[in-house]
Scaffold this motif. Structure first.
Motif, PDB file in Angstrom:
ATOM      1  N   VAL A  73      42.532  13.445  44.080  1.00 15.86           N
ATOM      2  CA  VAL A  73      42.878  13.704  44.224  1.00 15.86           C
ATOM      3  C   VAL A  73      44.216  15.212  43.242  1.00 15.86           C
ATOM      4  CG1 VAL A  73      46.045  14.140  45.416  1.00 15.86           C
ATOM      5  CG2 VAL A  73      44.218  12.290  46.643  1.00 15.86           C
ATOM      6  N   ILE A  74      44.282  16.061  43.517  1.00 15.42           N
ATOM      7  CA  ILE A  74      44.846  16.908  42.463  1.00 15.42           C
ATOM      8  C   ILE A  74      46.615  17.182  42.786  1.00 15.42           C
ATOM      9  CG2 ILE A  74      44.618  18.946  41.282  1.00 15.42           C
ATOM     10  CD1 ILE A  74      41.858  19.101  41.970  1.00 15.42           C
ATOM     11  N   GLY A  75      47.024  16.716  41.895  1.00 13.12           N
ATOM     12  CA  GLY A  75      49.202  17.074  42.279  1.00 13.12           C
ATOM     13  C   GLY A  75      49.041  18.428  42.673  1.00 13.12           C
ATOM     14  N   ALA A  76      49.864  19.273  42.863  1.00 10.79           N
ATOM     15  CA  ALA A  76      50.211  20.607  42.542  1.00 10.79           C
ATOM     16  C   ALA A  76      50.655  21.259  41.364  1.00 10.79           C
ATOM     17  CB  ALA A  76      51.810  20.614  43.348  1.00 10.79           C
ATOM     18  N   ASN A  77      50.652  20.777  40.265  1.00 11.04           N
ATOM     19  CA  ASN A  77      51.310  21.003  38.950  1.00 11.04           C
ATOM     20  C   ASN A  77      49.884  20.434  37.935  1.00 11.04           C
ATOM     21  OD1 ASN A  77      53.855  21.721  38.840  1.00 11.04           O
ATOM     22  ND2 ASN A  77      55.025  19.925  39.350  1.00 11.04           N
ATOM     23  N   ASP A  78      48.688  19.789  38.916  1.00  7.14           N
ATOM     24  CA  ASP A  78      47.855  20.122  37.894  1.00  7.14           C
ATOM     25  C   ASP A  78      46.753  21.353  37.564  1.00  7.14           C
ATOM     26  OD1 ASP A  78      48.555  17.038  37.508  1.00  7.14           O
ATOM     27  OD2 ASP A  78      47.658  16.155  39.167  1.00  7.14           O
ATOM     28  N   ARG A  79      46.605  20.939  36.970  1.00  9.11           N
ATOM     29  CA  ARG A  79      45.430  22.153  36.387  1.00  9.11           C
ATOM     30  C   ARG A  79      44.339  21.906  36.875  1.00  9.11           C
ATOM     31  NH1 ARG A  79      44.913  26.717  33.833  1.00  9.11           N
ATOM     32  NH2 ARG A  79      47.242  25.847  32.101  1.00  9.11           N
ATOM     33  N   ILE A  80      43.541  22.933  37.792  1.00 11.02           N
ATOM     34  CA  ILE A  80      41.815  22.454  38.259  1.00 11.02           C
ATOM     35  C   ILE A  80      41.209  23.523  38.242  1.00 11.02           C
ATOM     36  CG2 ILE A  80      41.056  23.775  41.064  1.00 11.02           C
ATOM     37  CD1 ILE A  80      43.072  23.178  42.853  1.00 11.02           C
ATOM     38  N   ARG A  81      40.120  23.416  37.392  1.00  8.16           N
ATOM     39  CA  ARG A  81      39.178  23.454  36.806  1.00  8.16           C
ATOM     40  C   ARG A  81      37.882  23.673  37.404  1.00  8.16           C
ATOM     41  NH1 ARG A  81      41.243  19.056  33.887  1.00  8.16           N
ATOM     42  NH2 ARG A  81      40.338  17.758  35.347  1.00  8.16           N
ATOM     43  N   ALA A  82      38.041  25.081  37.049  1.00  9.72           N
ATOM     44  CA  ALA A  82      36.718  25.814  38.235  1.00  9.72           C
ATOM     45  C   ALA A  82      35.386  26.003  37.667  1.00  9.72           C
ATOM     46  CB  ALA A  82      37.149  26.738  39.253  1.00  9.72           C
ATOM     47  N   ALA A  83      33.687  25.882  37.902  1.00  9.67           N
ATOM     48  CA  ALA A  83      33.385  27.169  37.673  1.00  9.67           C
ATOM     49  C   ALA A  83      32.429  27.615  38.656  1.00  9.67           C
ATOM     50  CB  ALA A  83      31.908  25.410  37.194  1.00  9.67           C
ATOM     51  N   VAL A  84      31.830  28.526  37.927  1.00 12.06           N
ATOM     52  CA  VAL A  84      31.396  29.638  39.062  1.00 12.06           C
ATOM     53  C   VAL A  84      29.447  30.189  39.049  1.00 12.06           C
ATOM     54  CG1 VAL A  84      31.397  32.322  39.464  1.00 12.06           C
ATOM     55  CG2 VAL A  84      33.979  31.542  38.697  1.00 12.06           C
ATOM     56  N   LEU A  85      29.532  29.907  39.636  1.00 13.48           N
ATOM     57  CA  LEU A  85      27.803  29.461  40.118  1.00 13.48           C
ATOM     58  C   LEU A  85      27.359  31.181  40.227  1.00 13.48           C
ATOM     59  CD1 LEU A  85      26.885  26.252  41.010  1.00 13.48           C
ATOM     60  CD2 LEU A  85      27.961  26.697  38.867  1.00 13.48           C
ATOM     61  N   GLY A  86      26.787  31.986  39.132  1.00 11.93           N
ATOM     62  CA  GLY A  86      26.568  33.051  39.691  1.00 11.93           C
ATOM     63  C   GLY A  86      27.083  34.555  39.768  1.00 11.93           C
ATOM     64  N   VAL A  87      26.894  34.855  38.563  1.00 13.88           N
ATOM     65  CA  VAL A  87      28.175  35.368  38.463  1.00 13.88           C
ATOM     66  C   VAL A  87      27.183  37.167  37.867  1.00 13.88           C
ATOM     67  CG1 VAL A  87      29.994  34.157  37.607  1.00 13.88           C
ATOM     68  CG2 VAL A  87      27.719  35.481  35.498  1.00 13.88           C
ATOM     69  N   ASN A  88      26.759  37.271  38.685  1.00 13.78           N
ATOM     70  CA  ASN A  88      26.006  39.020  38.619  1.00 13.78           C
ATOM     71  C   ASN A  88      26.492  39.820  39.921  1.00 13.78           C
ATOM     72  OD1 ASN A  88      24.414  41.441  37.906  1.00 13.78           O
ATOM     73  ND2 ASN A  88      22.992  41.121  40.038  1.00 13.78           N
ATOM     74  N   GLY A  89      27.227  39.651  40.803  1.00 13.50           N
ATOM     75  CA  GLY A  89      27.957  40.477  42.366  1.00 13.50           C
ATOM     76  C   GLY A  89      29.388  39.503  42.498  1.00 13.50           C
ATOM     77  N   ARG A  90      28.812  38.872  43.509  1.00 12.61           N
ATOM     78  CA  ARG A  90      30.063  38.568  44.139  1.00 12.61           C
ATOM     79  C   ARG A  90      30.478  37.156  43.328  1.00 12.61           C
ATOM     80  NH1 ARG A  90      33.764  39.664  46.958  1.00 12.61           N
ATOM     81  NH2 ARG A  90      34.514  37.946  47.555  1.00 12.61           N
ATOM     82  N   GLY A  91      30.115  36.706  42.448  1.00 13.00           N
ATOM     83  CA  GLY A  91      30.762  35.501  41.201  1.00 13.00           C
ATOM     84  C   GLY A  91      31.264  36.430  41.161  1.00 13.00           C
ATOM     85  N   GLN A  92      31.941  37.900  40.605  1.00 11.77           N
ATOM     86  CA  GLN A  92      33.229  38.318  39.964  1.00 11.77           C
ATOM     87  C   GLN A  92      34.205  38.352  40.311  1.00 11.77           C
ATOM     88  OE1 GLN A  92      30.775  42.228  37.529  1.00 11.77           O
ATOM     89  NE2 GLN A  92      29.741  41.742  38.840  1.00 11.77           N
ATOM     90  N   SER A  93      34.110  38.605  42.236  1.00 10.18           N
ATOM     91  CA  SER A  93      35.310  38.275  42.327  1.00 10.18           C
ATOM     92  C   SER A  93      36.160  36.915  42.337  1.00 10.18           C
ATOM     93  CB  SER A  93      34.545  38.198  43.773  1.00 10.18           C
ATOM     94  OG  SER A  93      35.988  38.618  45.179  1.00 10.18           O
ATOM     95  N   HIS A  94      35.323  35.773  42.549  1.00 14.17           N
ATOM     96  CA  HIS A  94      35.350  34.457  42.155  1.00 14.17           C
ATOM     97  C   HIS A  94      36.341  34.889  41.110  1.00 14.17           C
ATOM     98  CE1 HIS A  94      32.251  32.791  45.223  1.00 14.17           C
ATOM     99  NE2 HIS A  94      32.452  33.852  45.880  1.00 14.17           N
ATOM    100  N   MET A  95      35.378  35.118  39.664  1.00 14.39           N
ATOM    101  CA  MET A  95      36.083  34.704  38.815  1.00 14.39           C
ATOM    102  C   MET A  95      37.393  35.044  38.694  1.00 14.39           C
ATOM    103  SD  MET A  95      32.808  36.413  36.367  1.00 14.39           S
ATOM    104  CE  MET A  95      34.038  37.309  35.221  1.00 14.39           C
ATOM    105  N   TYR A  96      37.472  36.656  38.947  1.00 12.66           N
ATOM    106  CA  TYR A  96      39.287  37.531  38.758  1.00 12.66           C
ATOM    107  C   TYR A  96      39.835  36.900  40.163  1.00 12.66           C
ATOM    108  CZ  TYR A  96      36.539  39.950  35.322  1.00 12.66           C
ATOM    109  OH  TYR A  96      35.656  40.660  34.428  1.00 12.66           O
ATOM    110  N   GLY A  97      39.796  36.352  41.295  1.00 13.98           N
ATOM    111  CA  GLY A  97      40.160  35.943  41.806  1.00 13.98           C
ATOM    112  C   GLY A  97      40.504  34.027  41.679  1.00 13.98           C
TER     113      GLY A  97
END
Length: 435
Positions: free
Chosen positions: A32-56
């Protein structure tokens, strides 16, 4: 000609088993991640749609894109530099997706790989106790959707489908209006998928670039020698890696179609199409028309795919038209709707509205409530399934009857064999009962 490597990869089966054991021993509240906890994300595949994930994701409060993962290190390094230039934060560059799946400091995995990797990567992430945002289509075959649903439920994970229109305020308003009877009884939907796709230059089989782990790129797909015919992006038109245009841009429109009609799987599907204009190496059809019947709901759907167009039949090259007893409603892209009533006709329309799909995903990750999701795992399976069933009907060249309770065709065993596929050793997508 490059040959398939023997054993040049780590033991994927062992990795998946360890991930499953780790997830199974997690306490109910440990993820469970609290409202003030930092969520750490990994993006798999950054040639196309992954760029939207990064910047989103990166601009969201208490969210950090910690790692960019791509089997092509040149692409991953380039994207890391671009993200650093824009946001002042440089993520780690990782070539092997297993490293971030095994990393206990990563909370969520977003997947923008080629289609053939979507389900396996998502299941491994669920087994490792991570929440998942997976690009459309969530699956490469129909049966993969059943396994993905089973994994999300077994490991109590949030699995969000990358269909942005689900989080568009305007489109949600359009669906609500149809539910309220704005166009009467809705009986039919038409999805238009008209993308300009010029002919492709042919490329020979060759050695992959030194920065690309091609064995990893192929992963659960069928081994084919490296060629720029399918790496990068052109894999959409190769059956072993993609699903054609109906499984590319088409998933957005299919998702809208089944959402607007308030249906899931069809009882009957027939599909026809082929190659008519471009003389290139694409395997998938450049034109495809699919008809589906939903008998219990007394509704039908038409899906039209073209690689060219001379007008905007839905006020957008890609969109939906819903027909009712008192008028019709047009969904233009992801941000606007129009209603036409009567013979004249009378017009009602929305303004432009924003789409906040990444925000919706993060909200559900924090709340742990699947009801907060706009693109839950079940709808991910259903919208992708429409593409899979349409493609199978195209291959079979006949009308197919589908039993939506048994998840099988009733009149074609060859079609049933196409609901799944074979996987390379160590890259198998598990059956629902084995996730």
């Amino acid at each position: 000609m490059p040959q398939e490597p023997t054993i040049q990869r780590r033991d994927f089966t062992k990795t998946a088993a360890v991930a499953a054991a780790t997830a199974a021993t997690m306490s109910a509240g440990s993820s469970v991640i609290g409202a003030n906890d930092r969520i750490r994300a990994a993006v798999l595949g950054v040639n196309g749609r992954g760029q939207s994930h990064m910047y989103g994701l990166q601009p969201l409060k208490n969210v950090e894109v910690t790692a960019l993962v791509d089997p092509d290190l040149e692409i991953a390094r380039k994207r890391a530099g671009e993200l650093e230039s824009k946001h002042g934060h440089r993520p780690n560059v990782v070539q092997d997706l297993r490293e971030v799946i095994d990393d206990k400091d990563i909370d969520v995995i977003t997947i923008a790989t080629p289609n053939h990797w979507h389900t396996l990567a998502a299941i491994w992430a669920c087994q490792a106790g991570k929440d998942v945002y997976v690009e459309k289509p969530a699956t490469h075959t129909f049966n993969e959707g059943l396994s993905l649903i089973a994994a999300a439920r077994k490991y109590d994970r949030i699995v969000q489908h990358g269909v942005q229109l689900r989080s568009s305020e305007a489109i949600r308003e359009a669906v609500q209006k149809m539910r309220e009877g704005a166009i009467g009884d809705v009986y039919m939907g038409r999805a238009t998928i008209f993308k300009w796709r010029p002919p492709l230059e042919a490329h020979p089989d060759e050695d992959p670039p030194p920065t690309l782990d091609y064995d990893l790129w192929v992963g659960p797909g069928k081994w084919r020698p490296y060629s720029r015919n399918h790496v990068h992006y052109n894999w959409h038109w190769t059956w072993d890696f993609g699903n054609g245009e109906i499984g590319n841009q088409g998933i957005h429109e299919l998702d809208m179609l089944q959402w607007g009609l308030d249906v899931a799987l069809p009882d009957e599907v027939v599909s026809s199409g082929g190659r008519y204009i471009w003389d290139d190496h694409r395997e998938t059809p450049e034109m495809l028309t699919t008809l589906m019947q939903f008998r219990k709901e007394r509704k039908m759907a038409e899906v039209a795919v073209r690689f060219w167009h001379s007008n905007h039949e839905t006020r957008s090259a890609n969109g939906n038209i819903f027909y009712g007893s008192e008028g019709y409603l047009v969904v233009s892209g992801y941000t606007k709707w129009e209603i036409f009533r009567g013979r004249k006709p009378e017009l009602d329309e929305s303004g432009e509205a924003p789409t906040r799909h990444y925000e919706n995903f993060i909200k559900a990750v924090r709340s742990r409530k699947t009801e907060d999701q706009h693109g839950p795992v079940e709808s991910a399976h259903h919208s992708a399934a429409l593409a899979h069933l349409g493609n199978i009907a195209f291959h079979r060249g006949r009308k197919l009857e589908f039993d939506r309770k048994a998840n099988r065709f009733t009149n074609d065993e060859k079609a049933n064999s196409m609901l799944s596929k074979s996987y390379r050793e160590g890259f198998e997508v598990p059956a629902p009962e084995s996730v």
